[in-house]
Motif scaffolding. Structure first.
Motif, PDB file in Angstrom:
ATOM      1  N   ARG A   1      -8.888  -6.013 -15.043  1.00  0.00           N
ATOM      2  CA  ARG A   1      -8.912  -6.824 -13.817  1.00  0.00           C
ATOM      3  C   ARG A   1      -8.895  -8.307 -14.160  1.00  0.00           C
ATOM      4  O   ARG A   1      -8.214  -9.102 -13.499  1.00  0.00           O
ATOM      5  CB  ARG A   1     -10.130  -6.468 -12.981  1.00  0.00           C
TER       6      ARG A   1
ATOM      7  N   ALA B   1       0.827  -1.213   0.000  1.00  0.00           N
ATOM      8  CA  ALA B   1       0.000   0.000   0.000  1.00  0.00           C
ATOM      9  C   ALA B   1       0.860   1.262   0.000  1.00  0.00           C
ATOM     10  O   ALA B   1       0.484   2.276  -0.595  1.00  0.00           O
ATOM     11  CB  ALA B   1      -0.932   0.007   1.208  1.00  0.00           C
TER      12      ALA B   1
ATOM     13  N   GLU C   1      -6.363  -9.592  -5.266  1.00  0.00           N
ATOM     14  CA  GLU C   1      -6.689  -8.316  -4.614  1.00  0.00           C
ATOM     15  C   GLU C   1      -6.259  -8.371  -3.151  1.00  0.00           C
ATOM     16  O   GLU C   1      -6.568  -9.310  -2.431  1.00  0.00           O
ATOM     17  CB  GLU C   1      -8.185  -8.036  -4.731  1.00  0.00           C
TER      18      GLU C   1
ATOM     19  N   THR D   1      -7.853  -1.885  -1.228  1.00  0.00           N
ATOM     20  CA  THR D   1      -8.617  -0.990  -2.088  1.00  0.00           C
ATOM     21  C   THR D   1      -8.124   0.433  -1.889  1.00  0.00           C
ATOM     22  O   THR D   1      -8.006   0.914  -0.757  1.00  0.00           O
ATOM     23  CB  THR D   1     -10.124  -1.039  -1.754  1.00  0.00           C
ATOM     24  N   PHE D   2      -7.812   1.103  -2.984  1.00  0.00           N
ATOM     25  CA  PHE D   2      -7.436   2.504  -2.969  1.00  0.00           C
ATOM     26  C   PHE D   2      -8.641   3.359  -3.365  1.00  0.00           C
ATOM     27  O   PHE D   2      -9.633   2.865  -3.927  1.00  0.00           O
ATOM     28  CB  PHE D   2      -6.303   2.779  -3.963  1.00  0.00           C
TER      29      PHE D   2
ATOM     30  N   ASP E   1     -12.083  -0.065 -10.567  1.00  0.00           N
ATOM     31  CA  ASP E   1     -13.006  -1.187 -10.459  1.00  0.00           C
ATOM     32  C   ASP E   1     -13.834  -1.382 -11.717  1.00  0.00           C
ATOM     33  O   ASP E   1     -14.239  -2.501 -12.035  1.00  0.00           O
ATOM     34  CB  ASP E   1     -13.917  -1.013  -9.239  1.00  0.00           C
TER      35      ASP E   1
ATOM     36  N   GLN F   1     -10.701   1.354  -6.148  1.00  0.00           N
ATOM     37  CA  GLN F   1      -9.593   0.967  -7.020  1.00  0.00           C
ATOM     38  C   GLN F   1      -8.876  -0.227  -6.371  1.00  0.00           C
ATOM     39  O   GLN F   1      -8.060  -0.053  -5.468  1.00  0.00           O
ATOM     40  CB  GLN F   1      -8.624   2.130  -7.220  1.00  0.00           C
ATOM     41  N   PRO F   2      -9.212  -1.445  -6.803  1.00  0.00           N
ATOM     42  CA  PRO F   2      -8.584  -2.621  -6.200  1.00  0.00           C
ATOM     43  C   PRO F   2      -7.052  -2.581  -6.314  1.00  0.00           C
ATOM     44  O   PRO F   2      -6.505  -2.276  -7.370  1.00  0.00           O
ATOM     45  CB  PRO F   2      -9.164  -3.788  -7.004  1.00  0.00           C
ATOM     46  N   VAL F   3      -6.398  -2.893  -5.202  1.00  0.00           N
ATOM     47  CA  VAL F   3      -4.947  -3.057  -5.186  1.00  0.00           C
ATOM     48  C   VAL F   3      -4.673  -4.541  -5.346  1.00  0.00           C
ATOM     49  O   VAL F   3      -5.237  -5.371  -4.618  1.00  0.00           O
ATOM     50  CB  VAL F   3      -4.337  -2.545  -3.863  1.00  0.00           C
TER      51      VAL F   3
ATOM     52  N   SER G   1       3.058  -5.232  -7.525  1.00  0.00           N
ATOM     53  CA  SER G   1       1.708  -4.749  -7.256  1.00  0.00           C
ATOM     54  C   SER G   1       1.248  -3.771  -8.332  1.00  0.00           C
ATOM     55  O   SER G   1       2.036  -3.328  -9.183  1.00  0.00           O
ATOM     56  CB  SER G   1       1.642  -4.071  -5.887  1.00  0.00           C
TER      57      SER G   1
ATOM     58  N   TYR H   1      -2.558  -0.974  -8.975  1.00  0.00           N
ATOM     59  CA  TYR H   1      -3.960  -0.737  -8.638  1.00  0.00           C
ATOM     60  C   TYR H   1      -4.697  -0.330  -9.886  1.00  0.00           C
ATOM     61  O   TYR H   1      -4.116   0.225 -10.819  1.00  0.00           O
ATOM     62  CB  TYR H   1      -4.135   0.246  -7.486  1.00  0.00           C
TER      63      TYR H   1
ATOM     64  N   GLN I   1       5.738  -1.462  -8.048  1.00  0.00           N
ATOM     65  CA  GLN I   1       4.393  -1.196  -8.564  1.00  0.00           C
ATOM     66  C   GLN I   1       4.446  -0.984 -10.068  1.00  0.00           C
ATOM     67  O   GLN I   1       5.204  -0.138 -10.560  1.00  0.00           O
ATOM     68  CB  GLN I   1       3.804   0.032  -7.879  1.00  0.00           C
TER      69      GLN I   1
END
Length: 285
Positions: free
Chosen positions: A266, A33, A276, A279-280, A260, A129-131, A255, A257, A219
């Motif tokens: 995705r 994160a 996942e 969530t951001f 959604d 926003q799924p991480v 990682s 993000y 990332q």
């Protein structure tokens, strides 16, 4: 009077390089994160002049518990409820200087609720926003034609990068400077060996970059396939190639993000093996 109390409070202060170890310790509590802020600190330290941003520290019982990166982005890190209130007050007093607020959804939602009455209306709010992250071998075969972009291929990659940014963010990165700053950033990633693409006959078929990097995680950003070539597996196989190289030579966890509503992306990431992990939320100005 309020400004003085907020900035000289024993609970909130501007950090510098003397706080480096504490800052990295807090970032490491969630290496995925916090990868963006952690990568900036690893690269430049905490001194605002080199970091290009301020780092605010929040203390509870004399111990630093939370951070907020205040630069082009406003990014809370491990923020407790008390820290969110203090960060919001400081941000309100100095006025909006960022182009976005980004971070874990519950924290950003709370921070924005405190700032919304005072700051200008955002251009867009992306609340979910799924991480996603992966630490093992990809579940699809990597595309063997995806490779590091060469410096002499900047002019080939740049239009694809601009198209990706415009599609993803909703505005063009070519601003009043004619795109000079964005061009420099793309060139920097190429020189650093962190820009990957499949290029055929002068056309970018797939592209992605490894943006933020720390010893614990990295990332991926800027994933893009031309619209006319989508649905053919380029994204999943290309991502598998980037993940393979990243796990081999960059960091033990990869990682990203994603919005959604971007269902195809995705699905592609899940095929590769991303799962996942959080969530951001982003507030874009």
């Amino acid at each position: 009077m309020l400004r003085t109390r907020a900035w000289r409070s024993s609970s909130l202060r501007l950090l510098n390089d003397r706080d480096l170890d504490d800052v990295l310790d807090i970032c490491d509590r969630d290496a995925v994160a916090n990868v963006f802020v952690s990568s900036r600190v690893h690269a430049a330290g905490v001194d605002p002049g080199r970091l290009g941003a301020q780092m605010w520290g929040y203390l509870e019982s004399g111990r630093m518990t939370s951070l907020c990166y205040s630069g082009a982005n406003l990014v809370p890190v491990q923020a407790t409820p008390g820290a969110v209130a203090a960060f919001a007050e400081r941000a309100r007093l100095q006025g909006r200087r960022c182009s976005s607020i980004v971070g874990p959804a519950p924290i950003v939602q709370e921070l924005w609720a405190l700032l919304a009455p005072y700051w200008s209306r955002p251009r867009e709010i992306r609340a979910v926003q799924p991480v996603m992250a992966i630490s093992g071998s990809p579940q699809v075969a990597p595309d063997p034609l995806v490779r590091k972009v060469r410096p002499d291929e900047l002019e080939t990659l740049l239009p694809a990068s601009v198209a990706m940014f415009t599609e993803e963010v909703g505005v063009s990165p070519v601003g009043p400077d004619g795109g000079a700053a964005y061009r420099a950033r793309v060139a920097e990633l190429i020189r650093g060996g962190r820009s990957f693409a499949r290029i055929e006959n002068g056309q970018v078929v797939f592209k992605a970059e490894i943006g933020a990097v720390t010893p614990q995680a990295c990332q991926i950003q800027g994933v893009w396939v031309p619209p006319e070539l989508r649905g053919r597996g380029h994204a999943s196989r290309g991502m598998a190639a980037v993940v393979t190289e990243a796990l081999r030579s960059v960091a033990p966890v990869v990682s990203l993000y994603v919005n959604d509503f971007n269902t195809p992306a995705r699905a592609a990431y899940r095929r590769v093996g991303f799962a996942e992990v959080g969530t951001f939320m982003s507030v874009l100005f």
